[in-house]
Design an enzyme around this catalytic site. Structure first.
Site, PDB file in Angstrom:
ATOM      1  N   LYS A 131      22.824   9.141  80.636  1.00 15.63           N
ATOM      2  CA  LYS A 131      24.255   9.479  80.618  1.00 15.63           C
ATOM      3  C   LYS A 131      24.424  10.993  80.432  1.00 15.63           C
ATOM      4  O   LYS A 131      23.460  11.688  80.082  1.00 15.63           O
ATOM      5  CB  LYS A 131      24.944   8.715  79.484  1.00 15.63           C
ATOM      6  CG  LYS A 131      24.477   9.120  78.090  1.00 15.63           C
ATOM      7  CD  LYS A 131      24.971   8.160  77.015  1.00 15.63           C
ATOM      8  CE  LYS A 131      24.489   8.619  75.648  1.00 15.63           C
ATOM      9  NZ  LYS A 131      24.653   7.584  74.612  1.00 15.63           N
ATOM     10  N   ARG A 167      32.508   1.120  66.558  1.00 14.09           N
ATOM     11  CA  ARG A 167      32.929   1.752  67.807  1.00 14.09           C
ATOM     12  C   ARG A 167      33.306   0.684  68.836  1.00 14.09           C
ATOM     13  O   ARG A 167      34.481   0.402  69.006  1.00 14.09           O
ATOM     14  CB  ARG A 167      31.811   2.671  68.315  1.00 14.09           C
ATOM     15  CG  ARG A 167      32.240   3.627  69.395  1.00 14.09           C
ATOM     16  CD  ARG A 167      31.188   4.687  69.692  1.00 14.09           C
ATOM     17  NE  ARG A 167      29.960   4.153  70.261  1.00 14.09           N
ATOM     18  CZ  ARG A 167      28.930   4.917  70.653  1.00 14.09           C
ATOM     19  NH1 ARG A 167      28.986   6.229  70.522  1.00 14.09           N
ATOM     20  NH2 ARG A 167      27.841   4.381  71.160  1.00 14.09           N
ATOM     21  N   TYR A 172      34.119  41.268  69.156  1.00 13.53           N
ATOM     22  CA  TYR A 172      35.460  40.881  68.696  1.00 13.53           C
ATOM     23  C   TYR A 172      35.450  40.613  67.204  1.00 13.53           C
ATOM     24  O   TYR A 172      34.538  39.975  66.683  1.00 13.53           O
ATOM     25  CB  TYR A 172      35.921  39.620  69.423  1.00 13.53           C
ATOM     26  CG  TYR A 172      36.211  39.811  70.880  1.00 13.53           C
ATOM     27  CD1 TYR A 172      37.264  40.619  71.304  1.00 13.53           C
ATOM     28  CD2 TYR A 172      35.444  39.160  71.833  1.00 13.53           C
ATOM     29  CE1 TYR A 172      37.545  40.785  72.642  1.00 13.53           C
ATOM     30  CE2 TYR A 172      35.714  39.305  73.185  1.00 13.53           C
ATOM     31  CZ  TYR A 172      36.763  40.126  73.588  1.00 13.53           C
ATOM     32  OH  TYR A 172      37.035  40.275  74.909  1.00 13.53           O
ATOM     33  N   MET A 192      33.041  35.328  75.987  1.00 14.48           N
ATOM     34  CA  MET A 192      33.145  34.346  77.062  1.00 14.48           C
ATOM     35  C   MET A 192      31.971  34.448  78.040  1.00 14.48           C
ATOM     36  O   MET A 192      31.361  33.444  78.411  1.00 14.48           O
ATOM     37  CB  MET A 192      34.464  34.534  77.809  1.00 14.48           C
ATOM     38  CG  MET A 192      34.751  33.452  78.833  1.00 14.48           C
ATOM     39  SD  MET A 192      36.326  33.694  79.670  1.00 14.48           S
ATOM     40  CE  MET A 192      37.490  33.354  78.361  1.00 14.48           C
TER      41      MET A 192
HETATM   42  C1  LIG Z   1      23.400   7.336  73.903  1.00 17.56           C
HETATM   43  C2  LIG Z   1      23.023   5.960  73.533  1.00 17.56           C
HETATM   44  C3  LIG Z   1      21.673   5.625  73.368  1.00 17.56           C
HETATM   45  C4  LIG Z   1      20.564   6.656  73.365  1.00 17.56           C
HETATM   46  O1  LIG Z   1      20.525   7.268  72.108  1.00 17.56           O
HETATM   47  P1  LIG Z   1      19.429   8.409  71.772  1.00 17.56           P
HETATM   48  O2  LIG Z   1      19.677   8.719  70.336  1.00 17.56           O
HETATM   49  O3  LIG Z   1      19.740   9.553  72.665  1.00 17.56           O
HETATM   50  O4  LIG Z   1      18.109   7.812  72.032  1.00 17.56           O
HETATM   51  C5  LIG Z   1      21.373   4.290  73.171  1.00 17.56           C
HETATM   52  N1  LIG Z   1      22.339   3.357  73.108  1.00 17.56           N
HETATM   53  C6  LIG Z   1      23.651   3.652  73.225  1.00 17.56           C
HETATM   54  C7  LIG Z   1      24.667   2.558  73.134  1.00 17.56           C
HETATM   55  C8  LIG Z   1      24.032   4.968  73.422  1.00 17.56           C
HETATM   56  O5  LIG Z   1      25.324   5.266  73.511  1.00 17.56           O
END
Ligand SMILES: *Cc1c(COP(=O)(O)O)cnc(C)c1O
Length: 363
Positions: free
Chosen positions: A35, A131, A258, A306
């Protein structure tokens, strides 16, 4: 001159990390999490490399990412972690959604029947992350119902840990216990889905949670979610580099950047570097991070701008404009060094730097 950052993605290191992880988890399948553009490393390139190494399953957050994998020619199993609503895409591209409710399961079942196909699904239960997913205490009946819906094949059952650290595994163990209780209750009713709850941290720290499969993201990219301990040997996969745009001599007592947050304590040589927060180099790295130039560490001085960042290179010999500067990676700071400096996690460092850099792949 090119602006910004170049991210060298070292696919050999990715493969080595995969092998180390596989040696650690044994024969069970590894679900590779790609992802967020593979945590900034480039989703399709990473997915291809992992596929060539025989990874059983890929996981993404949203169907749009899964569709991009399909359109890049990747077949095989793709688990969609968070997005169970996009029924047409799930069916058309043969994706495996993680279902978070009975309602989503029913909607998918109706459409799968209409098309005369069967969809492999995984069901998410919430064991304490707060969640997504069915409440683990009340999930058994709903999971049985989902398993009985025509057009669906219940393939997996998953949950996610919220707090796994070398100092305290107590909460994770509580989560695991309630997940195992559900698994046992389902087994009594004849249902034996593939159970998976573990991700990078727990893969390293909690072997009893390996169960039937593990989902791994961060560790593939060469870091662990915790610091200091290295239970599994991993190599950083991404090197992020830029160059020195200009060199400036400043007298003792001059201000930099800055808000004048840095004042030279000596006559100094300052390098102006060709990247800034627009390139994902977080503003919180101002006056806290180091970069590596000509093999030496140089502190970031003043606020990150930036498009530009300044570093004190007074102690770096033989420096010239155009020289390479390494922000992250095998020949530079570890992502945990940046995470600590910025008060954040390696996840955020990798996605923000890798997400905006021009990527080049090194076999
Ligand atoms: C992102 C995610 C993972 C992977 O987690 P890592 O800590 O990067 O290994 C596994 N399961 C779910 C549901 C996630 O959202």
């Amino acid at each position: 001159m090119q602006r910004g950052l170049v991210a060298e993605v070292h696919l050999a290191a990715l493969r080595d990390n995969l092998r180390s992880l596989k040696a650690h988890i044994g024969q069970r399948p590894l679900i590779a999490v790609v992802k967020a553009d593979a945590y900034g490393h480039g989703m399709t390139e990473v997915a291809w490399a992992l596929k060539e190494e025989g990874v059983e399953c890929l996981a993404v957050a949203f169907t749009s990412e899964a569709v991009a994998l399909r359109e890049a020619g990747l077949r095989g199993k793709v688990l969609v972690l968070f997005d169970d609503q996009d029924v047409p895409a799930i069916l058309h591209y043969g994706l495996s959604p993680v279902l978070h409710s009975l309602k989503a399961a029913r909607a998918l079942s109706v459409q799968a029947q209409r098309r005369g196909t069967e969809v492999a699904v995984h069901v998410k239960v919430d064991t304490g992350m707060g969640r997504m997913g069915l409440d683990v205490q009340e999930a058994a009946e709903a999971v049985l119902q989902i398993a009985s819906l025509p057009g669906l094949r219940l393939q997996g059952l998953l949950s996610h840990f919220s707090d796994v650290s070398p100092k305290d595994l107590g909460y994770a163990k509580t989560q695991l216990r309630s997940f195992l209780a559900l698994r046992a209750a389902l087994a009594e009713r004849g249902l034996r889905p593939l159970c998976h709850i573990s991700s990078s941290a727990s893969v390293a720290l909690l072997p009893e949670a390996h169960l039937d499969a593990v989902r791994v993201g961060l560790a593939l990219y060469g870091a662990m979610p915790f610091q200091d301990e290295q239970p599994i040997a991993l190599k950083p996969v991404m090197k992020v580099r830029s160059h020195v745009l200009a060199l400036r001599r400043l007298k003792k007592g001059q201000h930099i950047g800055y808000g004048r947050t840095f004042t030279t304590q000596r006559d100094s040589l300052i390098a102006v570097l060709a990247f800034g927060y627009a390139d994902g180099y977080l503003g919180s790295l101002s006056n806290t991070a180091q970069v590596r130039i000509n093999g030496r560490e140089a502190p970031v001085v003043g606020r990150v701008c930036m498009d530009l960042t300044m570093a004190d290179v007074t102690d770096v010999p033989n420096l010239r404009e155009g020289d390479e500067v390494v922000l992250l990676g095998p020949q530079g700071p570890h992502c945990w060094q940046l995470a600590r400096a910025a008060g954040t996690s390696p996840y955020e460092i990798l996605t923000s730097l890798g997400g905006r850099a021009r990527r080049v792949y090194v076999a």
